[in-house]
Design a protein around this motif. Structure first.
Motif, PDB file in Angstrom:
ATOM      1  N   CYS A  77      31.776  59.543  34.045  1.00 33.19           N
ATOM      2  CA  CYS A  77      31.206  60.338  32.959  1.00 33.19           C
ATOM      3  C   CYS A  77      29.946  61.034  33.462  1.00 33.19           C
ATOM      4  CB  CYS A  77      30.887  59.441  31.764  1.00 33.19           C
ATOM      5  SG  CYS A  77      30.168  60.300  30.349  1.00 33.19           S
ATOM      6  N   ALA A  78      29.980  62.372  33.487  1.00 35.97           N
ATOM      7  CA  ALA A  78      28.863  63.149  34.016  1.00 35.97           C
ATOM      8  C   ALA A  78      27.805  63.474  32.962  1.00 35.97           C
ATOM      9  CB  ALA A  78      29.377  64.443  34.634  1.00 35.97           C
ATOM     10  N   ASN A  79      28.188  63.375  31.670  1.00 34.90           N
ATOM     11  CA  ASN A  79      27.239  63.644  30.588  1.00 34.90           C
ATOM     12  C   ASN A  79      27.736  62.948  29.335  1.00 34.90           C
ATOM     13  OD1 ASN A  79      24.811  65.342  29.740  1.00 34.90           O
ATOM     14  ND2 ASN A  79      26.308  65.905  28.177  1.00 34.90           N
ATOM     15  N   GLY A  80      26.806  62.530  28.474  1.00 34.61           N
ATOM     16  CA  GLY A  80      27.202  61.845  27.248  1.00 34.61           C
ATOM     17  C   GLY A  80      27.513  60.377  27.503  1.00 34.61           C
ATOM     18  N   ARG A  81      28.520  59.879  26.788  1.00 32.19           N
ATOM     19  CA  ARG A  81      28.867  58.459  26.906  1.00 32.19           C
ATOM     20  C   ARG A  81      30.298  58.281  26.433  1.00 32.19           C
ATOM     21  NH1 ARG A  81      27.248  53.372  23.959  1.00 32.19           N
ATOM     22  NH2 ARG A  81      26.664  51.847  25.559  1.00 32.19           N
TER      23      ARG A  81
END
Length: 210
Positions: A77-81
């Motif tokens: 996961c590169a951004n967020g969750r």
């Protein structure tokens, strides 16, 4: 790089060290030597990388690939969750029908390896959740299949405060039992045969891929 075996046979979790300072951070989510040590075989040759962005509540999956040829995936996961879920869809596997789940985010930078024949789903826990995938074979639409993420037999851990947002394809997907009756699921031994070809010259000659 820390590694952990998941409850699905052959699936692995990796946690890379994060180097942070006042400029930001640096991390290598995939590293060949730790992967090959944990996997017991060569790192697969990447045929395609995928990038998805989802708003909170989006649930993608359970997706898997006709085997042969099958595909292996390495996901982070590169951004967020996200809540990343692996499901053993391989008939004859010692962990058939079992699942495991890992929270992925750009804080701990965990990553998940899904061997050939293992189904994948994830739940976007925040808006702007970006998932990055490395795939062992190119996308071929006719080889891509899906199972119901709401299958009560599986009982996947979708958070109670999430109202799942599904594609029409995923809404219509069969349960695990229905797919097994229809002969749609991959065979465990065939999956192992294809897995053994990953990272070799034969990987590129195993037929059409997804």
């Amino acid at each position: 790089m820390q590694t952990r075996k998941l409850a699905v046979e052959g699936a692995l979790e990796f946690t890379a060290p994060v180097f942070a300072d006042d400029r930001g951070l640096f991390v290598s989510p995939l590293q060949q030597q730790p992967f090959e040590t944990a996997h017991g075989g060569p790192l697969f040759k990447t045929a395609q990388s995928n990038h998805s962005k989802s708003r909170r509540g989006v649930v993608r999956g359970i997706h898997y690939t006709v085997t042969p040829p099958g595909t292996a995936k390495y996901v982070y996961c590169a951004n967020g969750r996200s809540l990343d879920i692996v499901v053993d869809t391989r008939v004859g596997s010692p962990t058939y029908g079992r699942w495991d789940a890992v929270v992925l985010d750009p804080v701990d930078f965990r990553a998940v390896y899904l061997p050939i024949g293992v189904g994948h789903a994830f739940v976007a826990l925040t808006d702007d959740t970006v998932m990055s995938y490395l795939i062992s074979g190119p996308y071929v639409a006719r080889n891509e299949l899906a199972l119901s993420v709401l299958d009560p037999r599986l009982g996947l851990p979708i958070p109670e405060d999430i109202e799942p947002i599904l594609s029409q394809r995923d809404i219509a997907a069969p349960t695990l039992a229905e797919a097994e009756r229809q002969g749609l699921l991959p065979d465990y031994e065939r999956c192992l045969e294809q897995e053994a070809l990953l990272g070799t010259e034969d990987q590129a000659r195993t037929g059409p891929r997804s």
